[in-house]
Write a protein that holds these residues in place. Structure first.
Motif, PDB file in Angstrom:
ATOM      1  N   ASP A  21      82.902  65.712  -2.222  1.00  0.00           N
ATOM      2  CA  ASP A  21      83.664  66.958  -2.334  1.00  0.00           C
ATOM      3  C   ASP A  21      84.453  67.201  -1.051  1.00  0.00           C
ATOM      4  O   ASP A  21      83.873  67.455   0.011  1.00  0.00           O
ATOM      5  N   MET A  22      85.791  67.156  -1.151  1.00  0.00           N
ATOM      6  CA  MET A  22      86.641  67.312   0.034  1.00  0.00           C
ATOM      7  C   MET A  22      86.503  68.700   0.664  1.00  0.00           C
ATOM      8  O   MET A  22      86.832  68.898   1.834  1.00  0.00           O
ATOM      9  N   ASP A  23      86.033  69.670  -0.108  1.00  0.00           N
ATOM     10  CA  ASP A  23      85.839  71.024   0.434  1.00  0.00           C
ATOM     11  C   ASP A  23      84.503  71.167   1.154  1.00  0.00           C
ATOM     12  O   ASP A  23      84.210  72.218   1.724  1.00  0.00           O
ATOM     13  N   ARG A  24      83.681  70.111   1.110  1.00  0.00           N
ATOM     14  CA  ARG A  24      82.368  70.144   1.788  1.00  0.00           C
ATOM     15  C   ARG A  24      82.341  69.038   2.853  1.00  0.00           C
ATOM     16  O   ARG A  24      81.504  68.159   2.840  1.00  0.00           O
ATOM     17  N   ALA A  25      83.300  69.136   3.773  1.00  0.00           N
ATOM     18  CA  ALA A  25      83.436  68.131   4.827  1.00  0.00           C
ATOM     19  C   ALA A  25      82.883  68.662   6.145  1.00  0.00           C
ATOM     20  O   ALA A  25      83.148  69.801   6.524  1.00  0.00           O
ATOM     21  N   THR A  26      82.113  67.814   6.822  1.00  0.00           N
ATOM     22  CA  THR A  26      81.636  68.108   8.168  1.00  0.00           C
ATOM     23  C   THR A  26      82.353  67.172   9.128  1.00  0.00           C
ATOM     24  O   THR A  26      82.309  65.960   8.954  1.00  0.00           O
ATOM     25  N   VAL A  27      83.013  67.742  10.126  1.00  0.00           N
ATOM     26  CA  VAL A  27      83.708  66.918  11.120  1.00  0.00           C
ATOM     27  C   VAL A  27      82.697  66.458  12.170  1.00  0.00           C
ATOM     28  O   VAL A  27      82.002  67.278  12.775  1.00  0.00           O
ATOM     29  N   PHE A  28      82.614  65.140  12.371  1.00  0.00           N
ATOM     30  CA  PHE A  28      81.679  64.610  13.354  1.00  0.00           C
ATOM     31  C   PHE A  28      82.380  64.104  14.617  1.00  0.00           C
ATOM     32  O   PHE A  28      81.751  64.022  15.672  1.00  0.00           O
ATOM     33  N   ASN A  29      83.654  63.763  14.506  1.00  0.00           N
ATOM     34  CA  ASN A  29      84.353  63.303  15.701  1.00  0.00           C
ATOM     35  C   ASN A  29      85.856  63.463  15.491  1.00  0.00           C
ATOM     36  O   ASN A  29      86.388  63.035  14.461  1.00  0.00           O
ATOM     37  N   ASP A  30      86.526  64.061  16.481  1.00  0.00           N
ATOM     38  CA  ASP A  30      87.978  64.197  16.424  1.00  0.00           C
ATOM     39  C   ASP A  30      88.682  62.905  16.806  1.00  0.00           C
ATOM     40  O   ASP A  30      89.893  62.793  16.626  1.00  0.00           O
ATOM     41  N   ASP A  31      87.942  61.945  17.339  1.00  0.00           N
ATOM     42  CA  ASP A  31      88.513  60.675  17.799  1.00  0.00           C
ATOM     43  C   ASP A  31      87.801  59.527  17.080  1.00  0.00           C
ATOM     44  O   ASP A  31      86.798  58.993  17.574  1.00  0.00           O
ATOM     45  N   PRO A  32      88.289  59.137  15.892  1.00  0.00           N
ATOM     46  CA  PRO A  32      87.611  58.097  15.126  1.00  0.00           C
ATOM     47  C   PRO A  32      87.488  56.770  15.872  1.00  0.00           C
ATOM     48  O   PRO A  32      86.480  56.068  15.716  1.00  0.00           O
ATOM     49  N   ALA A  33      88.472  56.426  16.691  1.00  0.00           N
ATOM     50  CA  ALA A  33      88.396  55.163  17.427  1.00  0.00           C
ATOM     51  C   ALA A  33      87.262  55.192  18.451  1.00  0.00           C
ATOM     52  O   ALA A  33      86.573  54.191  18.658  1.00  0.00           O
ATOM     53  N   ALA A  34      87.049  56.336  19.078  1.00  0.00           N
ATOM     54  CA  ALA A  34      85.923  56.477  20.016  1.00  0.00           C
ATOM     55  C   ALA A  34      84.601  56.362  19.273  1.00  0.00           C
ATOM     56  O   ALA A  34      83.642  55.754  19.768  1.00  0.00           O
ATOM     57  N   GLN A  35      84.549  56.959  18.068  1.00  0.00           N
ATOM     58  CA  GLN A  35      83.326  56.860  17.260  1.00  0.00           C
ATOM     59  C   GLN A  35      83.056  55.405  16.885  1.00  0.00           C
ATOM     60  O   GLN A  35      81.919  54.921  16.973  1.00  0.00           O
ATOM     61  N   ALA A  36      84.097  54.708  16.472  1.00  0.00           N
ATOM     62  CA  ALA A  36      83.954  53.296  16.109  1.00  0.00           C
ATOM     63  C   ALA A  36      83.487  52.477  17.305  1.00  0.00           C
ATOM     64  O   ALA A  36      82.610  51.611  17.183  1.00  0.00           O
ATOM     65  N   SER A  37      84.044  52.750  18.466  1.00  0.00           N
ATOM     66  CA  SER A  37      83.656  52.023  19.675  1.00  0.00           C
ATOM     67  C   SER A  37      82.189  52.266  20.017  1.00  0.00           C
ATOM     68  O   SER A  37      81.494  51.357  20.490  1.00  0.00           O
ATOM     69  N   ALA A  38      81.704  53.484  19.764  1.00  0.00           N
ATOM     70  CA  ALA A  38      80.295  53.791  20.007  1.00  0.00           C
ATOM     71  C   ALA A  38      79.401  52.984  19.072  1.00  0.00           C
ATOM     72  O   ALA A  38      78.339  52.484  19.481  1.00  0.00           O
ATOM     73  N   PHE A  39      79.795  52.856  17.819  1.00  0.00           N
ATOM     74  CA  PHE A  39      79.033  52.038  16.878  1.00  0.00           C
ATOM     75  C   PHE A  39      79.005  50.572  17.321  1.00  0.00           C
ATOM     76  O   PHE A  39      77.971  49.908  17.251  1.00  0.00           O
ATOM     77  N   VAL A  40      80.153  50.084  17.777  1.00  0.00           N
ATOM     78  CA  VAL A  40      80.230  48.696  18.238  1.00  0.00           C
ATOM     79  C   VAL A  40      79.359  48.502  19.477  1.00  0.00           C
ATOM     80  O   VAL A  40      78.653  47.500  19.619  1.00  0.00           O
ATOM     81  N   ALA A  41      79.372  49.473  20.380  1.00  0.00           N
ATOM     82  CA  ALA A  41      78.557  49.384  21.597  1.00  0.00           C
ATOM     83  C   ALA A  41      77.073  49.318  21.261  1.00  0.00           C
ATOM     84  O   ALA A  41      76.274  48.718  21.995  1.00  0.00           O
ATOM     85  N   ALA A  42      76.689  49.929  20.127  1.00  0.00           N
ATOM     86  CA  ALA A  42      75.282  49.903  19.699  1.00  0.00           C
ATOM     87  C   ALA A  42      74.904  48.582  19.047  1.00  0.00           C
ATOM     88  O   ALA A  42      73.722  48.347  18.791  1.00  0.00           O
ATOM     89  N   GLY A  43      75.926  47.754  18.769  1.00  0.00           N
ATOM     90  CA  GLY A  43      75.636  46.410  18.285  1.00  0.00           C
ATOM     91  C   GLY A  43      76.030  46.083  16.867  1.00  0.00           C
ATOM     92  O   GLY A  43      75.706  44.992  16.368  1.00  0.00           O
ATOM     93  N   CYS A  44      76.730  46.989  16.170  1.00  0.00           N
ATOM     94  CA  CYS A  44      77.071  46.701  14.775  1.00  0.00           C
ATOM     95  C   CYS A  44      78.007  45.504  14.673  1.00  0.00           C
ATOM     96  O   CYS A  44      78.824  45.250  15.554  1.00  0.00           O
ATOM     97  N   ALA A  45      77.869  44.763  13.571  1.00  0.00           N
ATOM     98  CA  ALA A  45      78.675  43.560  13.351  1.00  0.00           C
ATOM     99  C   ALA A  45      79.875  43.829  12.448  1.00  0.00           C
ATOM    100  O   ALA A  45      80.782  42.998  12.344  1.00  0.00           O
ATOM    101  N   TRP A  46      79.871  44.972  11.774  1.00  0.00           N
ATOM    102  CA  TRP A  46      80.949  45.371  10.866  1.00  0.00           C
ATOM    103  C   TRP A  46      81.150  46.881  10.960  1.00  0.00           C
ATOM    104  O   TRP A  46      80.244  47.606  11.377  1.00  0.00           O
TER     105      TRP A  46
END
Length: 239
Positions: A21-46
């Motif tokens: 539901d697009m009306d039930r959205a929670t924003v977790f990060n204003d900078d998606p690239a920073a969020q992605a980099s954090a996931f990569v730093a934790a070791g994700c492969a994809w």
């Protein structure tokens, strides 16, 4: 089993929806690239990316944050949402995306899926999103009478790299994945099946892995909320 951290993009931000539901959205990060980099730093492969606006619009809307993620992160990424023609598929692969996910067109134009899988072997996945076993399209807004397993079987000989199976009623609700349905689908086809929707604890990941037939799992809200520690989960899945 591969764990895919999910970054769902709405209006340029990393969000999570409840039941799509697009009306039930929670924003977790204003900078998606920073969020992605954090996931990569934790070791994700994809990475698993979704252009939510694009899914409704039928064309890419959040291209800028996707491109920023691709530039910032050295790991492969898959993207769904608004990819409905060969030009868009080619555009994304040329920009460095590893895998496109075709959802709505898998129902409305299956020949496109077959053509894309032939043209770009290993780079095309099918997204099957279902409520009660029936496929929903166009950002989950349109219900169909297409059976999820029948749709998966129809691509058995198409050469698609994976099927991403989402139980919509579980998505974003932190209630656990539909392991029975996902496992049944994985046993019905030879295509690798990735579980999505409701993956919210280490126990969920362990149970999915224990089936022995599920190739991957996508998790979003649980990683943002801290219910799943990404590094710990990756370590557990590698054992």
């Amino acid at each position: 089993m591969i764990l895919y951290p999910a970054i769902d993009l709405k209006d340029g931000q990393a969000v999570r929806l409840v039941h799509g539901d697009m009306d039930r959205a929670t924003v977790f990060n204003d900078d998606p690239a920073a969020q992605a980099s954090a996931f990569v730093a934790a070791g994700c492969a994809w990475l698993h990316l979704v252009d939510l606006n694009g899914a409704f619009a039928g064309a890419p809307v959040n291209a800028a944050p996707v491109e920023a993620i691709l530039k910032a992160c050295p790991v492969p990424a898959q993207l769904g949402g608004g990819i409905r023609d060969m030009a868009t598929i080619e555009m994304w692969l040329d920009k460095g995306l590893e895998r496109v996910i075709l959802g709505t067109v898998a129902v409305e134009n299956p020949d496109l899926v077959r053509e894309a899988a032939r043209t770009f072997p290993g780079h095309v996945a099918v997204g099957i999103d279902a409520r009660g076993g029936k496929v929903a399209t166009k950002g989950w807004a349109t219900e169909t009478d297409v059976d999820a397993t029948d749709l998966a079987k129809s691509f058995e000989d198409a050469g698609v790299a994976a099927i991403i199976y989402t139980d919509i009623n579980r998505d974003g609700a932190m209630g656990g994945p539909n392991i029975d349905a996902t496992q049944a689908l994985a046993r019905a086809v030879s295509i690798p099946v990735i579980a999505s929707g409701g993956v919210s604890s280490m126990d969920d990941l362990s149970a999915l892995k224990a089936t022995g037939v599920i190739a991957g799992a996508i998790s979003g809200r649980a990683l943002y909320d801290g219910a799943i520690d990404l590094a710990a989960a990756l370590s557990m899945l590698q054992d």
